[in-house]
Design a protein around this motif. Structure first.
Motif, PDB file in Angstrom:
ATOM      1  N   ARG A   1       0.831  -1.215   0.000  1.00  0.00           N
ATOM      2  CA  ARG A   1       0.000   0.000   0.000  1.00  0.00           C
ATOM      3  C   ARG A   1       0.862   1.260   0.000  1.00  0.00           C
ATOM      4  NH1 ARG A   1      -5.274  -0.088   3.725  1.00  0.00           N
ATOM      5  NH2 ARG A   1      -5.540   1.839   2.538  1.00  0.00           N
ATOM      6  N   VAL A   2       1.929   1.242   0.791  1.00  0.00           N
ATOM      7  CA  VAL A   2       2.843   2.388   0.831  1.00  0.00           C
ATOM      8  C   VAL A   2       3.506   2.582  -0.528  1.00  0.00           C
ATOM      9  CG1 VAL A   2       5.044   3.209   1.793  1.00  0.00           C
ATOM     10  CG2 VAL A   2       3.239   2.370   3.320  1.00  0.00           C
ATOM     11  N   ALA A   3       3.934   1.511  -1.174  1.00  0.00           N
ATOM     12  CA  ALA A   3       4.592   1.617  -2.483  1.00  0.00           C
ATOM     13  C   ALA A   3       3.649   2.242  -3.512  1.00  0.00           C
ATOM     14  CB  ALA A   3       5.066   0.241  -2.949  1.00  0.00           C
ATOM     15  N   VAL A   4       2.399   1.811  -3.519  1.00  0.00           N
ATOM     16  CA  VAL A   4       1.414   2.376  -4.450  1.00  0.00           C
ATOM     17  C   VAL A   4       1.180   3.859  -4.132  1.00  0.00           C
ATOM     18  CG1 VAL A   4      -1.019   2.288  -5.167  1.00  0.00           C
ATOM     19  CG2 VAL A   4       0.303   0.169  -4.945  1.00  0.00           C
TER      20      VAL A   4
ATOM     21  N   GLY B   1      10.024   4.605  -9.734  1.00  0.00           N
ATOM     22  CA  GLY B   1       9.923   3.235  -9.248  1.00  0.00           C
ATOM     23  C   GLY B   1      10.000   3.218  -7.738  1.00  0.00           C
ATOM     24  N   VAL B   2       9.977   2.024  -7.171  1.00  0.00           N
ATOM     25  CA  VAL B   2      10.046   1.844  -5.722  1.00  0.00           C
ATOM     26  C   VAL B   2      10.927   0.631  -5.450  1.00  0.00           C
ATOM     27  CG1 VAL B   2       8.701   1.231  -3.666  1.00  0.00           C
ATOM     28  CG2 VAL B   2       7.762   2.855  -5.314  1.00  0.00           C
TER      29      VAL B   2
ATOM     30  N   VAL C   1      11.084   1.271   2.361  1.00  0.00           N
ATOM     31  CA  VAL C   1      10.432   1.498   1.078  1.00  0.00           C
ATOM     32  C   VAL C   1      11.011   2.803   0.530  1.00  0.00           C
ATOM     33  CG1 VAL C   1       8.252   1.736  -0.160  1.00  0.00           C
ATOM     34  CG2 VAL C   1       8.324   0.415   1.972  1.00  0.00           C
ATOM     35  N   PHE C   2      11.734   2.696  -0.577  1.00  0.00           N
ATOM     36  CA  PHE C   2      12.438   3.846  -1.154  1.00  0.00           C
ATOM     37  C   PHE C   2      11.769   4.321  -2.437  1.00  0.00           C
ATOM     38  CE2 PHE C   2      15.805   1.451   1.006  1.00  0.00           C
ATOM     39  CZ  PHE C   2      16.407   2.454   1.754  1.00  0.00           C
TER      40      PHE C   2
END
Length: 167
Positions: A90-93, A103-104, A125-126
């Motif tokens: 969810r955080v990546a999205v 990107g992530v 998460v970068f």
């Protein structure tokens, strides 16, 4: 490959007097690296917060953390692991939507030789940008003030639409 005896597989590296910063944040103990404004989302078993440590070309990195204290991947219960990875996705999205990054990347470390330096499991998460050289700039990471973290937290909170308190 070297095999370890069963009694050496899950050795704790956490000092006996360890003050876990992730547990302290949940308990309302704050300092410059742990601000309530860093929290971007909380679920029953995990929470996400803006990291106080950033790499030069990757501002707004996030840590996804189980709410219970688990030192590393080895002692993480399955349901908590699922909650951590669900929130990581969810955080990546949300990061793609809120930051407009290219990107992530995610990372998770276990034990000192695995580059773990906080004795509570967490997933990095970068946000990634073309040519950012994230993996070549490990030694360039530095703490950033809460005031620099706040705008990134605001953007992610709005995108995630999750509770941000630990009640």
């Amino acid at each position: 490959m070297r095999e370890l005896p069963p009694d050496r597989l899950f050795v704790s590296h956490e000092p006996s007097d360890y003050q876990c910063p992730f547990c302290q944040l949940q308990q309302g103990v704050f300092d410059e690296r742990n601000r309530p404004t860093d929290v971007v989302g909380v679920s029953d078993l995990a929470h996400a917060r803006i990291s106080p440590k950033w790499w030069p070309a990757n501002p707004g990195a996030v840590l996804v953390i189980p709410r219970g204290h688990y030192e590393n991947l080895y002692d993480l219960p399955d349901d908590v692991g699922h909650a951590v990875w669900d929130l990581t996705r969810r955080v990546a999205v949300a990061m793609k939507q809120a930051y407009g990054c290219d990107g992530v990347s995610t990372r998770q470390h276990n034990e000192p030789d695995g580059d773990q330096d906080v004795w509570h499991l967490h997933v990095h998460v970068f946000p990634r940008y073309r040519g950012d050289q994230l993996y070549l700039r490990h030694l360039d990471a530095a703490d950033v003030p809460a005031s620099d973290r706040a705008p990134y937290a605001d953007r992610l909170r709005a995108s995630l639409e999750l509770p941000t308190d630990f009640a």
